[in-house]
Design a protein around this motif. Structure first.
Motif, PDB file in Angstrom:
ATOM      1  N   GLY A   1      -2.132  -6.754  -6.220  1.00 58.88           N
ATOM      2  CA  GLY A   1      -0.728  -6.820  -5.826  1.00 58.88           C
ATOM      3  C   GLY A   1      -0.375  -5.787  -4.768  1.00 58.88           C
ATOM      4  N   LEU A   2      -0.976  -4.619  -4.864  1.00 59.41           N
ATOM      5  CA  LEU A   2      -0.747  -3.565  -3.874  1.00 59.41           C
ATOM      6  C   LEU A   2      -1.493  -3.843  -2.562  1.00 59.41           C
ATOM      7  CD1 LEU A   2      -1.030  -0.472  -6.225  1.00 59.41           C
ATOM      8  CD2 LEU A   2       0.980  -1.080  -4.861  1.00 59.41           C
ATOM      9  N   ARG A   3      -2.430  -4.775  -2.619  1.00 59.59           N
ATOM     10  CA  ARG A   3      -3.293  -5.120  -1.478  1.00 59.59           C
ATOM     11  C   ARG A   3      -4.213  -3.962  -1.090  1.00 59.59           C
ATOM     12  NH1 ARG A   3       1.814  -7.222   0.141  1.00 59.59           N
ATOM     13  NH2 ARG A   3       1.929  -9.414  -0.352  1.00 59.59           N
ATOM     14  N   TRP A   4      -4.619  -3.183  -2.114  1.00 62.30           N
ATOM     15  CA  TRP A   4      -5.620  -2.156  -1.876  1.00 62.30           C
ATOM     16  C   TRP A   4      -6.973  -2.831  -1.849  1.00 62.30           C
ATOM     17  CZ3 TRP A   4      -3.900   2.269  -5.704  1.00 62.30           C
ATOM     18  CH2 TRP A   4      -2.672   2.777  -5.285  1.00 62.30           C
ATOM     19  N   ARG A   5      -7.964  -2.132  -1.318  1.00 61.23           N
ATOM     20  CA  ARG A   5      -9.273  -2.726  -1.081  1.00 61.23           C
ATOM     21  C   ARG A   5     -10.338  -1.986  -1.887  1.00 61.23           C
ATOM     22  NH1 ARG A   5     -12.382  -1.255   3.361  1.00 61.23           N
ATOM     23  NH2 ARG A   5     -10.562  -0.149   4.109  1.00 61.23           N
ATOM     24  N   PHE A   6     -10.915  -2.682  -2.864  1.00 62.92           N
ATOM     25  CA  PHE A   6     -12.055  -2.114  -3.584  1.00 62.92           C
ATOM     26  C   PHE A   6     -13.198  -1.952  -2.593  1.00 62.92           C
ATOM     27  CE2 PHE A   6     -10.039  -3.329  -7.557  1.00 62.92           C
ATOM     28  CZ  PHE A   6     -10.495  -2.349  -8.432  1.00 62.92           C
ATOM     29  N   VAL A   7     -13.740  -0.751  -2.493  1.00 63.66           N
ATOM     30  CA  VAL A   7     -14.855  -0.524  -1.572  1.00 63.66           C
ATOM     31  C   VAL A   7     -16.189  -0.490  -2.303  1.00 63.66           C
ATOM     32  CG1 VAL A   7     -13.431   0.602   0.167  1.00 63.66           C
ATOM     33  CG2 VAL A   7     -14.509   1.982  -1.610  1.00 63.66           C
ATOM     34  N   GLN A   8     -16.134  -0.429  -3.626  1.00 66.70           N
ATOM     35  CA  GLN A   8     -17.324  -0.509  -4.470  1.00 66.70           C
ATOM     36  C   GLN A   8     -16.898  -1.191  -5.762  1.00 66.70           C
ATOM     37  OE1 GLN A   8     -18.899   3.461  -4.935  1.00 66.70           O
ATOM     38  NE2 GLN A   8     -19.514   3.582  -2.813  1.00 66.70           N
ATOM     39  N   PRO A   9     -17.818  -1.855  -6.435  1.00 66.41           N
ATOM     40  CA  PRO A   9     -17.459  -2.457  -7.720  1.00 66.41           C
ATOM     41  C   PRO A   9     -17.017  -1.373  -8.709  1.00 66.41           C
ATOM     42  CG  PRO A   9     -19.600  -3.245  -6.970  1.00 66.41           C
ATOM     43  CD  PRO A   9     -19.197  -2.117  -6.061  1.00 66.41           C
TER      44      PRO A   9
ATOM     45  N   LEU B   1       3.959   0.205  -1.686  1.00 66.88           N
ATOM     46  CA  LEU B   1       3.537  -1.178  -1.469  1.00 66.88           C
ATOM     47  C   LEU B   1       3.365  -1.530   0.001  1.00 66.88           C
ATOM     48  CD1 LEU B   1       2.908  -3.999  -2.576  1.00 66.88           C
ATOM     49  CD2 LEU B   1       5.366  -4.444  -2.600  1.00 66.88           C
ATOM     50  N   GLU B   2       4.354  -1.281   0.804  1.00 69.30           N
ATOM     51  CA  GLU B   2       4.293  -1.675   2.217  1.00 69.30           C
ATOM     52  C   GLU B   2       3.464  -0.708   3.056  1.00 69.30           C
ATOM     53  OE1 GLU B   2       5.344  -4.570   3.382  1.00 69.30           O
ATOM     54  OE2 GLU B   2       5.966  -5.068   1.334  1.00 69.30           O
ATOM     55  N   GLU B   3       3.446   0.549   2.674  1.00 69.99           N
ATOM     56  CA  GLU B   3       2.809   1.583   3.499  1.00 69.99           C
ATOM     57  C   GLU B   3       1.297   1.691   3.314  1.00 69.99           C
ATOM     58  OE1 GLU B   3       4.477   3.514   5.728  1.00 69.99           O
ATOM     59  OE2 GLU B   3       6.266   2.346   5.256  1.00 69.99           O
ATOM     60  N   LYS B   4       0.782   1.317   2.156  1.00 68.28           N
ATOM     61  CA  LYS B   4      -0.632   1.599   1.862  1.00 68.28           C
ATOM     62  C   LYS B   4      -1.482   0.341   1.667  1.00 68.28           C
ATOM     63  CE  LYS B   4      -1.942   5.200   1.935  1.00 68.28           C
ATOM     64  NZ  LYS B   4      -2.266   6.073   3.093  1.00 68.28           N
ATOM     65  N   GLN B   5      -1.061  -0.777   2.235  1.00 64.21           N
ATOM     66  CA  GLN B   5      -1.883  -1.979   2.155  1.00 64.21           C
ATOM     67  C   GLN B   5      -3.234  -1.703   2.817  1.00 64.21           C
ATOM     68  OE1 GLN B   5       0.195  -5.490   3.456  1.00 64.21           O
ATOM     69  NE2 GLN B   5       1.994  -4.957   2.252  1.00 64.21           N
ATOM     70  N   GLY B   6      -4.291  -2.155   2.164  1.00 66.56           N
ATOM     71  CA  GLY B   6      -5.641  -1.931   2.676  1.00 66.56           C
ATOM     72  C   GLY B   6      -6.247  -0.591   2.288  1.00 66.56           C
ATOM     73  N   LEU B   7      -5.551   0.187   1.451  1.00 66.06           N
ATOM     74  CA  LEU B   7      -6.057   1.499   1.042  1.00 66.06           C
ATOM     75  C   LEU B   7      -7.438   1.348   0.390  1.00 66.06           C
ATOM     76  CD1 LEU B   7      -5.376   4.588   0.650  1.00 66.06           C
ATOM     77  CD2 LEU B   7      -4.606   3.943  -1.655  1.00 66.06           C
ATOM     78  N   PRO B   8      -8.455   2.053   0.896  1.00 66.33           N
ATOM     79  CA  PRO B   8      -9.768   2.027   0.237  1.00 66.33           C
ATOM     80  C   PRO B   8      -9.657   2.607  -1.171  1.00 66.33           C
ATOM     81  CG  PRO B   8      -9.931   2.930   2.453  1.00 66.33           C
ATOM     82  CD  PRO B   8      -8.468   2.847   2.120  1.00 66.33           C
ATOM     83  N   PHE B   9     -10.224   1.906  -2.142  1.00 65.94           N
ATOM     84  CA  PHE B   9     -10.014   2.228  -3.547  1.00 65.94           C
ATOM     85  C   PHE B   9     -11.307   2.058  -4.319  1.00 65.94           C
ATOM     86  CE2 PHE B   9      -8.872   0.778  -7.863  1.00 65.94           C
ATOM     87  CZ  PHE B   9      -8.022   1.806  -8.256  1.00 65.94           C
ATOM     88  N   ALA B  10     -11.550   2.981  -5.252  1.00 62.49           N
ATOM     89  CA  ALA B  10     -12.673   2.867  -6.183  1.00 62.49           C
ATOM     90  C   ALA B  10     -12.176   3.272  -7.567  1.00 62.49           C
ATOM     91  CB  ALA B  10     -13.836   3.745  -5.741  1.00 62.49           C
ATOM     92  N   LEU B  11     -12.905   2.856  -8.581  1.00 62.94           N
ATOM     93  CA  LEU B  11     -12.461   3.010  -9.965  1.00 62.94           C
ATOM     94  C   LEU B  11     -13.635   3.318 -10.871  1.00 62.94           C
ATOM     95  CD1 LEU B  11     -10.398   2.413 -12.357  1.00 62.94           C
ATOM     96  CD2 LEU B  11     -11.109   0.010 -12.122  1.00 62.94           C
TER      97      LEU B  11
END
Length: 153
Positions: A113-121, A82-92
């Protein structure tokens, strides 16, 4: 060298094809400085997520929700990363026999909640199997890897 982690739930031959397409896209010959690590959900540890620079998640739609083993990854990893990977680029990508919206909403809620960042829909592969699904997943993975390599994400 940056690391793209692909976590792919692949319980069938078709979902194995999607997992392999994700690996192929991330390992495109034009991409030199991204290492692709492919893991099944049950094999994925919080340390794998902590070590990656971007993450591509592939899941099936199961009863209008993500695969249980994918949820297990989130359960085991949420607080350790949670604290270490905020802003992690993420796709699904979601292999959905129906519409995939319940799966998408559930994953978006956790990722928010993890504050990851979707980089594509999110890519939702709906309905009956289509061979083009593989191409779509390969392109998604390749674009994520290229974006990671170039510093866009």
């Amino acid at each position: 060298m940056k690391t793209l982690l692909v976590i792919a739930h692949a319980p069938s031959l078709n979902t194995e094809r999607l997992r392999d397409a994700a690996a192929k896209g991330a390992q495109n010959n034009e991409i030199d400085n991204v290492r692709c690590m492919v893991k099944a959900p049950l094999e994925t540890t919080p340390e794998d997520i902590l070590a990656c620079d971007a993450l591509l998640l592939g899941t099936t739609e199961n009863l209008g929700y993500m695969a249980g083993l994918v949820k297990d990854v989130f359960d085991r990893s949420y607080y350790p990363v949670l604290e270490e990977k905020q802003g992690l680029p993420f796709a699904l990508y979601i292999r959905a026999g129906h519409d995939g919206t319940g799966t998408q909403r559930a994953i978006e809620s956790i990722v928010t909640g993890l504050r990851w960042r979707f980089v594509q829909p999110p890519l939702i592969l709906r309905g009956e199997w289509q061979d083009d699904f593989e191409n779509q997943v390969e392109e998604l993975s390749m674009y994520l890897a290229v974006s990671l390599e170039s510093g866009i994400v």
